[in-house]
Design an enzyme around this catalytic site. Sequence first.
Site, PDB file in Angstrom:
ATOM      1  N   ALA A 278       0.825  -1.214   0.000  1.00  0.00           N
ATOM      2  CA  ALA A 278       0.000   0.000   0.000  1.00  0.00           C
ATOM      3  C   ALA A 278       0.858   1.263   0.000  1.00  0.00           C
ATOM      4  CB  ALA A 278      -0.981   0.001   1.171  1.00  0.00           C
TER       5      ALA A 278
ATOM      6  N   ARG B  85      14.128   6.160 -10.686  1.00  0.00           N
ATOM      7  CA  ARG B  85      14.197   7.602 -10.961  1.00  0.00           C
ATOM      8  C   ARG B  85      13.211   8.399 -10.123  1.00  0.00           C
ATOM      9  NH1 ARG B  85      14.157   5.702 -16.138  1.00  0.00           N
ATOM     10  NH2 ARG B  85      16.242   5.454 -16.984  1.00  0.00           N
TER      11      ARG B  85
ATOM     12  N   ILE C 212       4.126 -13.702   1.263  1.00  0.00           N
ATOM     13  CA  ILE C 212       3.035 -13.389   0.324  1.00  0.00           C
ATOM     14  C   ILE C 212       2.989 -11.881   0.067  1.00  0.00           C
ATOM     15  CG2 ILE C 212       0.518 -13.360   0.034  1.00  0.00           C
ATOM     16  CD1 ILE C 212       0.528 -15.968   1.800  1.00  0.00           C
TER      17      ILE C 212
ATOM     18  N   ASP D 293      -0.058  -7.984  10.763  1.00  0.00           N
ATOM     19  CA  ASP D 293      -1.239  -7.510  10.038  1.00  0.00           C
ATOM     20  C   ASP D 293      -2.294  -8.627  10.024  1.00  0.00           C
ATOM     21  OD1 ASP D 293      -2.710  -5.545   8.790  1.00  0.00           O
ATOM     22  OD2 ASP D 293      -1.798  -5.788   6.817  1.00  0.00           O
TER      23      ASP D 293
END
Length: 384
Positions: free
Chosen positions: A225, A232, A255, A279
């Site tokens: 996210a 660059r 994963i 998470d």
Amino acid sequence: MLALTAKALYTPIEKIEHPLLLIQDGSILKVSSRAASEAPAKCRVQDFGDCTLAPGLVDIHTHGAAGFDLMQADANGLGKIEGFLARHGVTSYFPTTVTAPMDTTLAALDRLAAEIESSNSHGQRAEPLGIHIEGPFLSHTRRGMHPLQDLQKPTLAAFEKLWQAARGHIRVMTIAPELDGALEVISEATKRGVCFSIGHSDADLDQARKGVAAGARHATHAFNAMRPLDHRDPGILGEVMTNPGLSAEIIADGIHVHPIVIQIATRAKGVEGTVLITDATAATGMPEGRYQLGSVEIEVKDGMCMHEGTLAGSVLTLERAVRNVMSFAQWELQHAVRAATLNPAKTAGARNKGLLQPGADADLVVLTGSGEVKATIIKGVLVL
Ligand SMILES: [Zn+2]
């Protein structure tokens, strides 16, 4: 008084061979080697043989476990989550919200604050120390599973509402620094002891640096996210990977981030700047199927949690993250343990946790050489 001994102990900054750790009234009294001191007379000695003693694991980013979601769990559900965490080596955690309608979020914060205020009496369960609030101040383009309609512009007024509902128990807040108003919220709320974590963000390098200058010192699930790293246009990840003033979360389930990128990230952040998180969702420790994550439903298949085609949390446990980072990044156990104990405790400002030293809470995990949890000890009491 209780004395613990084993093959080794990680403080985790130092390694002590044949340690002797004395516990009194739930706190650590002394940490030494058996060669340096003996257990006092009349002291019960517990020998963990070939195992290693380490601080109890600290998860600063988790949404649930054992079938229960932290946004909705009642007292029974919270007990199930905390019992599950304790059996997997986690002795303290920071319940993490996801973006939801404001009323739902405020009700969840109130419930979690009550759990934090009463947790001292629970024993045998992982202890919630403070809340990690993930959203609603997130980027529209990098929101992941967080519902678009519930995202908000960062304002001090909205933060104040959340702070009041949580009765001051917010310790970590994920924020996209490029949003209008974000810098003001970061600099004001940092003064209250909140650790601002940049993430769910499309910030370019300059915007990320402004967030750090305003007070941010952590990054939420690095690489996930976030605007991707481009050679660059390094963006937010350029700042996260190079600024030693920022610690960075990694979801080491193999994963969310490819093992090779975990190697890159751990080399960049080092043993001091890497923070392992889970998470985790309600699906952790459960059969595959459908589960709630805040106000959305996720489907769990082949170890992946999905919502509308995007990854939505994990089924990772922190003990497995420790073992995974050993294999993905060729880290030794001591370093992997540090990234799941001292580093997250420091990031979230958890005093007396994550470090085995006199005066700290006697929260420990007993590990095999390969990082399997043999036992968990919370405030001097063995968790069964
Ligand atoms: Zn999350």
